[in-house]
Design a protein around this motif. Structure first.
Motif, PDB file in Angstrom:
ATOM      1  N   GLU A 134       9.143   4.305   1.830  1.00  0.00           N
ATOM      2  CA  GLU A 134       8.612   4.337   3.193  1.00  0.00           C
ATOM      3  C   GLU A 134       9.237   5.416   4.060  1.00  0.00           C
ATOM      4  O   GLU A 134       8.635   5.877   5.015  1.00  0.00           O
ATOM      5  CB  GLU A 134       8.879   2.985   3.873  1.00  0.00           C
ATOM      6  CG  GLU A 134       7.963   1.865   3.432  1.00  0.00           C
ATOM      7  CD  GLU A 134       6.578   1.970   4.054  1.00  0.00           C
ATOM      8  OE1 GLU A 134       6.451   2.565   5.131  1.00  0.00           O
ATOM      9  OE2 GLU A 134       5.639   1.454   3.438  1.00  0.00           O
ATOM     10  N   PHE A 180      11.285   9.061   4.392  1.00  0.00           N
ATOM     11  CA  PHE A 180      11.518  10.305   3.664  1.00  0.00           C
ATOM     12  C   PHE A 180      12.398  11.255   4.462  1.00  0.00           C
ATOM     13  O   PHE A 180      12.219  11.407   5.667  1.00  0.00           O
ATOM     14  CB  PHE A 180      10.181  10.991   3.366  1.00  0.00           C
ATOM     15  CG  PHE A 180       9.140  10.050   2.829  1.00  0.00           C
ATOM     16  CD1 PHE A 180       9.364   9.354   1.655  1.00  0.00           C
ATOM     17  CD2 PHE A 180       7.957   9.864   3.509  1.00  0.00           C
ATOM     18  CE1 PHE A 180       8.413   8.485   1.162  1.00  0.00           C
ATOM     19  CE2 PHE A 180       6.988   8.994   3.023  1.00  0.00           C
ATOM     20  CZ  PHE A 180       7.218   8.300   1.843  1.00  0.00           C
ATOM     21  N   GLY A 194      10.094   8.269  17.483  1.00  0.00           N
ATOM     22  CA  GLY A 194       9.238   8.484  16.318  1.00  0.00           C
ATOM     23  C   GLY A 194       9.973   8.999  15.101  1.00  0.00           C
ATOM     24  O   GLY A 194       9.376   9.575  14.202  1.00  0.00           O
ATOM     25  N   GLY A 195      11.266   8.779  15.053  1.00  0.00           N
ATOM     26  CA  GLY A 195      12.047   9.288  13.932  1.00  0.00           C
ATOM     27  C   GLY A 195      12.305   8.261  12.846  1.00  0.00           C
ATOM     28  O   GLY A 195      13.038   8.545  11.905  1.00  0.00           O
ATOM     29  N   GLY A 196      11.733   7.067  12.994  1.00  0.00           N
ATOM     30  CA  GLY A 196      11.852   6.096  11.907  1.00  0.00           C
ATOM     31  C   GLY A 196      12.812   4.944  12.160  1.00  0.00           C
ATOM     32  O   GLY A 196      13.055   4.138  11.270  1.00  0.00           O
ATOM     33  N   LYS A 197      13.346   4.819  13.391  1.00  0.00           N
ATOM     34  CA  LYS A 197      14.303   3.748  13.657  1.00  0.00           C
ATOM     35  C   LYS A 197      13.642   2.374  13.508  1.00  0.00           C
ATOM     36  O   LYS A 197      14.166   1.500  12.798  1.00  0.00           O
ATOM     37  CB  LYS A 197      14.887   3.886  15.069  1.00  0.00           C
ATOM     38  CG  LYS A 197      15.583   5.215  15.319  1.00  0.00           C
ATOM     39  CD  LYS A 197      16.133   5.312  16.731  1.00  0.00           C
ATOM     40  CE  LYS A 197      15.085   5.263  17.828  1.00  0.00           C
ATOM     41  NZ  LYS A 197      14.169   6.403  17.843  1.00  0.00           N
ATOM     42  N   SER A 198      12.517   2.205  14.167  1.00  0.00           N
ATOM     43  CA  SER A 198      11.840   0.907  14.069  1.00  0.00           C
ATOM     44  C   SER A 198      11.421   0.620  12.640  1.00  0.00           C
ATOM     45  O   SER A 198      11.428  -0.534  12.205  1.00  0.00           O
ATOM     46  CB  SER A 198      10.603   0.872  14.963  1.00  0.00           C
ATOM     47  OG  SER A 198      10.970   1.060  16.305  1.00  0.00           O
ATOM     48  N   THR A 199      11.046   1.670  11.940  1.00  0.00           N
ATOM     49  CA  THR A 199      10.623   1.473  10.552  1.00  0.00           C
ATOM     50  C   THR A 199      11.772   0.933   9.706  1.00  0.00           C
ATOM     51  O   THR A 199      11.568   0.050   8.871  1.00  0.00           O
ATOM     52  CB  THR A 199      10.105   2.805   9.972  1.00  0.00           C
ATOM     53  OG1 THR A 199       9.108   3.318  10.847  1.00  0.00           O
ATOM     54  CG2 THR A 199       9.522   2.604   8.590  1.00  0.00           C
ATOM     55  N   ILE A 228       5.557  12.235   4.787  1.00  0.00           N
ATOM     56  CA  ILE A 228       5.411  11.331   5.934  1.00  0.00           C
ATOM     57  C   ILE A 228       3.960  11.343   6.407  1.00  0.00           C
ATOM     58  O   ILE A 228       3.349  10.305   6.631  1.00  0.00           O
ATOM     59  CB  ILE A 228       6.346  11.736   7.095  1.00  0.00           C
ATOM     60  CG1 ILE A 228       7.802  11.676   6.650  1.00  0.00           C
ATOM     61  CG2 ILE A 228       6.106  10.862   8.318  1.00  0.00           C
ATOM     62  CD1 ILE A 228       8.801  12.142   7.702  1.00  0.00           C
ATOM     63  N   LYS A 251       1.656   9.506   4.123  1.00  0.00           N
ATOM     64  CA  LYS A 251       1.799   8.063   4.299  1.00  0.00           C
ATOM     65  C   LYS A 251       1.046   7.618   5.555  1.00  0.00           C
ATOM     66  O   LYS A 251       0.249   6.685   5.512  1.00  0.00           O
ATOM     67  CB  LYS A 251       3.281   7.694   4.429  1.00  0.00           C
ATOM     68  CG  LYS A 251       3.524   6.213   4.624  1.00  0.00           C
ATOM     69  CD  LYS A 251       4.973   5.891   4.981  1.00  0.00           C
ATOM     70  CE  LYS A 251       5.232   6.078   6.458  1.00  0.00           C
ATOM     71  NZ  LYS A 251       6.552   5.570   6.882  1.00  0.00           N
ATOM     72  N   LEU A 252       1.272   8.314   6.650  1.00  0.00           N
ATOM     73  CA  LEU A 252       0.642   7.916   7.902  1.00  0.00           C
ATOM     74  C   LEU A 252      -0.879   8.054   7.823  1.00  0.00           C
ATOM     75  O   LEU A 252      -1.608   7.225   8.350  1.00  0.00           O
ATOM     76  CB  LEU A 252       1.197   8.740   9.072  1.00  0.00           C
ATOM     77  CG  LEU A 252       2.654   8.448   9.429  1.00  0.00           C
ATOM     78  CD1 LEU A 252       3.164   9.410  10.491  1.00  0.00           C
ATOM     79  CD2 LEU A 252       2.812   7.018   9.922  1.00  0.00           C
ATOM     80  N   ARG A 276       4.490  11.501  14.478  1.00  0.00           N
ATOM     81  CA  ARG A 276       3.342  10.843  15.078  1.00  0.00           C
ATOM     82  C   ARG A 276       2.524  11.809  15.936  1.00  0.00           C
ATOM     83  O   ARG A 276       1.298  11.734  15.970  1.00  0.00           O
ATOM     84  CB  ARG A 276       3.821   9.652  15.906  1.00  0.00           C
ATOM     85  CG  ARG A 276       2.779   8.565  15.992  1.00  0.00           C
ATOM     86  CD  ARG A 276       3.247   7.431  16.852  1.00  0.00           C
ATOM     87  NE  ARG A 276       3.740   6.300  16.104  1.00  0.00           N
ATOM     88  CZ  ARG A 276       4.739   5.533  16.527  1.00  0.00           C
ATOM     89  NH1 ARG A 276       5.342   5.795  17.665  1.00  0.00           N
ATOM     90  NH2 ARG A 276       5.119   4.505  15.825  1.00  0.00           N
TER      91      ARG A 276
HETATM   92  N1  LIG Z   1      11.619  10.038   8.017  1.00  0.00           N
HETATM   93  C1  LIG Z   1      10.479   9.336   8.011  1.00  0.00           C
HETATM   94  N2  LIG Z   1       9.936   8.935   6.836  1.00  0.00           N
HETATM   95  C2  LIG Z   1       8.794   8.223   6.820  1.00  0.00           C
HETATM   96  N3  LIG Z   1       8.099   7.872   7.904  1.00  0.00           N
HETATM   97  C3  LIG Z   1       8.585   8.239   9.096  1.00  0.00           C
HETATM   98  C4  LIG Z   1       9.790   8.981   9.212  1.00  0.00           C
HETATM   99  N4  LIG Z   1      10.024   9.201  10.516  1.00  0.00           N
HETATM  100  C5  LIG Z   1       9.014   8.625  11.182  1.00  0.00           C
HETATM  101  N5  LIG Z   1       8.141   8.048  10.331  1.00  0.00           N
HETATM  102  C6  LIG Z   1       6.906   7.334  10.675  1.00  0.00           C
HETATM  103  O1  LIG Z   1       6.548   7.666  11.994  1.00  0.00           O
HETATM  104  C7  LIG Z   1       6.166   6.511  12.723  1.00  0.00           C
HETATM  105  C8  LIG Z   1       7.058   6.315  13.915  1.00  0.00           C
HETATM  106  O2  LIG Z   1       8.331   5.882  13.496  1.00  0.00           O
HETATM  107  P1  LIG Z   1       9.163   4.716  14.196  1.00  0.00           P
HETATM  108  O3  LIG Z   1       9.923   4.000  13.144  1.00  0.00           O
HETATM  109  O4  LIG Z   1       8.307   3.890  15.077  1.00  0.00           O
HETATM  110  O5  LIG Z   1      10.142   5.606  15.071  1.00  0.00           O
HETATM  111  P2  LIG Z   1      11.186   5.203  16.207  1.00  0.00           P
HETATM  112  O6  LIG Z   1      11.381   3.731  16.163  1.00  0.00           O
HETATM  113  O7  LIG Z   1      12.419   5.966  15.801  1.00  0.00           O
HETATM  114  O8  LIG Z   1      10.617   5.697  17.478  1.00  0.00           O
HETATM  115  C9  LIG Z   1       6.244   5.349  11.769  1.00  0.00           C
HETATM  116  O9  LIG Z   1       4.969   5.093  11.258  1.00  0.00           O
HETATM  117  C10 LIG Z   1       7.156   5.848  10.675  1.00  0.00           C
HETATM  118  O10 LIG Z   1       6.837   5.239   9.459  1.00  0.00           O
END
Ligand SMILES: Nc1ncnc2c1ncn2[C@@H]1O[C@H](COP(=O)(O)OP(=O)(O)O)[C@@H](O)[C@H]1O
Ligand SMILES: [Mg+2]
Length: 643
Positions: free
Chosen positions: A81, A83, A117-122, A344, A347-348, A424
């Protein structure tokens, strides 16, 4: 009945299987029975951090570049998930490994800090969903005191003074106390007989509010601490009379339900202070202060996230010193590798409504290049520019550079990856382009255009950034122009024979006219022209024929042609050894001209048309284009070459 119909599962069977699954997870027994089981399976007594650590490690690891200096251990739990953020993941796993050994870090709040949008929530979501699955497995099974709203650890039933003995004989470490409700039940329902208390298997579920909690800050005036720590039960307080009776209390705050598992604290630093104090006690004392109760023990992982600005403000504020001390911060920067960025996007896109749309080759790559460039700090070294740095980061071979250089380049940066464009943003722009222009496909040029147009609309982009981004678009455009030319030339080169024949015919026509002191007729316009000296020389030079020797060479060729003609044989480009060599050498150099002539012809003749169609066909069959996108590519390269 067709095959697909027969293989469709029956709904009743599915539901039946589903119920069987759930039933198989059910276990209920007395504490005495549970204790026997726990003695055999020590992982049952583990604490929350160790549980998550086991879950992550159970998915296994993959070693990238083994045995080299670039060796990376990738945790499969995240790598499907997420990368290109291996370092952040590695730090996260290190945290869990230390915390699993009950080191002091366990008592700290994990704070993921990085750009939007850097993947923290993910990361957090993966852990939550992961726990829901993990606790359904045999290895991840969790048991709790039945009827306890905090699903407390059954081992808490063992009184403090017996614990050293239990630890000594069974090696079971016990930490924490019964919850008020469990204590009440032990006294009243079980009449103080610990061994009779009923224990059951639980499965974590965010929806059912078991083992996973989430807290999101909202308006501090209306938001109450009870959201975290539970509240008085107004329906029973009348009957029970006293507030300290657990029957008068609902232990349904997020911190209560997250006991044994994890709790996500969304945007922790946006929170009002009163909430942070609850966290402070939890992290320091492993306890929640609730209503009229003594501290309630809780064992949970607390993860939160924030951005750099908020974090800096927080760190800069003296009032926060105590809490700062309780926090472990992990930076989650944007990915900086172009190829991972492409993953990424893939995937999106696969999760979006754009699934059926044709995305021309290099579209995502070009978008990824732009995104990564916005995140890079300018290199300090004179021999590296931004584009070179981008390529080096992605592991591309750049002449004269080694992986050591990449490390040095990284080491000189300060905030790299903490700013720039998010994945995003790119995906939103691509969607936008498709929706607005109702196109069935999207090309690299479309991508750059829509990304650029977005700078105006996006309020988060300052004028200064816009300036910088526009320059980066130009940089990427240049990179793409080279890619596009190569792409088309490559498609041409597969018709090598034909190209060789064309060059040869052209050369011979000119040589003939030259030797006979005639003019040459343009095939299309019928215009009379002098023989093309430049063209002839460009071929002859390939095999080192000097200006002085050219006449002799041309005569020699003509003689060979007439010899062939007398014998009734056709003169081909490979009929003369040295000419053949010259033509072959010329092909690569000449490719540019051929491509140019063919692709930029305003009204292509039948031959050119046929060639164009072949190239398009090849682009479609071998390189992943559709006829439309291939055609657009040819036109684009044509316009580039005729500039
Ligand atoms: N390094 C990464 N690898 C895979 N997907 C990523 C990455 N960074 C961001 N995304 C995708 O971009 C979207 C936004 O990420 P999110 O986790 O909501 O960011 P944050 O919480 O840091 O603002 C999600 O769909 C996430 O899966
Ligand atoms: Mg987020």
């Amino acid at each position: 009945m067709s095959d697909t119909e027969t293989s469709k599962p029956d709904i009743a069977q599915l539901l039946e299987a589903h119920r069987r699954d759930r039933a198989s997870l059910h276990w209920e027994g007395t504490f005495r029975e549970y204790f026997e089981m726990a003695v055999k399976r020590p992982q049952l007594t583990q604490l929350a951090h160790a549980r998550i650590c086991d879950m992550i490690l159970a998915a296994g690891t993959t070693v990238i570049n083994p045995g080299t200096r670039d060796e990376i251990t990738r945790y499969n739990f995240f790598s499907e998930e997420l990368f290109g953020i291996d370092e952040a993941i590695e730090q996260l796993v290190e945290y869990f490994k230390s915390a699993a050994q009950r080191l002091e870090v366990r008592k700290r709040i994990l704070l993921l800090m990085g750009p939007v949008g850097g993947g923290k929530s993910t990361i957090v979501t993966l852990l939550k969903r992961g726990l829901e699955k993990w606790t359904r497995t045999e290895a991840g099974a969790v048991y709790a005191i039945k009827g306890d709203p905090m699903h407390g650890d059954p081992m808490h039933l063992i009184p403090q003074d017996l614990r050293p003995e239990i630890q000594k004989h069974y090696g079971i470490y016990i930490e924490g106390e019964l919850s008020p409700q469990a204590r009440y039940d032990l006294e009243h329902t079980y009449k103080g007989r610990h061994e009779d208390v009923i224990v059951e298997r639980i499965v974590f579920s965010e929806k059912d509010r078991v083992g996973i909690g989430t807290f999101a800050p909202s308006d501090p005036k209306s938001q109450d601490v009870s959201e975290l720590t539970g509240s008085i039960d107004l329906s029973t307080i009348g009957e029970v009379g006293v507030e300290s009776d657990p029957r008068a209390y609902r232990f349904d705050g997020e911190l209560n339900v997250a006991n044994r598992g994890m709790m996500e604290f969304i945007e922790i630093l946006k929170c009002d202070e009163k909430f942070l104090y609850s966290l402070l006690t939890l992290s320091q004392e492993q306890a929640i202060k609730t209503g009229r109760y003594a501290m309630i023990y809780a064992d949970e992982v607390i993860i939160s996230h924030t951005n750099e600005n908020e974090y800096q403000a927080f760190v800069g504020n003296k009032k926060n010193e105590a809490l700062q001390d309780r926090i472990i911060m992990i930076k989650v920067p944007y990915n900086l590798k172009v190829s991972e960025e492409e993953r990424i996007y893939k995937k999106l896109l696969s999760q979006s409504s754009l699934q059926g749309v044709h995305i021309a080759p290099y579209t995502l790559r070009v978008a990824a290049m732009f995104a990564v460039l916005t995140r890079l700090e300018p290199p300090k070294r004179a021999n590296v520019d931004l584009v070179k740095k981008m390529k080096l980061y992605d592991g591309e071979d750049v002449d004269g550079f080694k992986s050591k250089d990449v490390k040095e380049l990284k080491a000189e940066t300060v905030r790299e990856g903490m700013f720039g464009i998010s994945p995003r943003y790119i995906i939103n722009r691509l969607s936008n382009a498709l929706v607005q222009e109702s196109k069935k496909y999207i090309t690299p040029i479309d991508a750059l255009r829509t990304i650029r147009d977005g700078f105006e609309q996006h309020t988060g982009i300052t004028a200064e950034e816009r300036e910088k981004y526009l320059n980066l678009i130009t940089l990427v455009r240049k990179e793409y122009d080279e890619i596009a030319k190569t792409e088309v030339q490559r498609a041409f080169v597969y018709s090598f024979e034909e190209m060789a024949k064309n060059i040869c015919d052209n050369y011979l026509d000119n040589v003939e006219a030259y030797c006979n002191k005639e003019k040459i007729k343009d095939a299309i316009t019928e215009e009379e022209m002098e023989p093309d000296e430049r063209l002839m020389r460009s071929i002859e030079e390939q095999i080192g024929i000097s200006e002085n020797a050219k006449n002799m060479f041309r005569q020699e060729i003509l003689i060979r042609i007439s010899t062939y003609a007398r014998k009734g044989k056709r003169f081909e480009y490979n009929s003369h050894e040295r000419l053949k060599e010259a033509i072959e050498k010329k092909i690569f150099a000449d490719l540019k001209d051929i491509v140019k002539i063919t692709t930029s012809a305003k009204s292509p003749d039948a031959d050119q048309l046929r060639r164009i169609n072949e190239v398009i066909d090849r682009l479609v069959k071998k390189h992943g284009y559709t006829p439309e996108s291939a055609n657009e590519l040819l036109n684009y390269v044509g316009s580039l070459l005729s500039r």
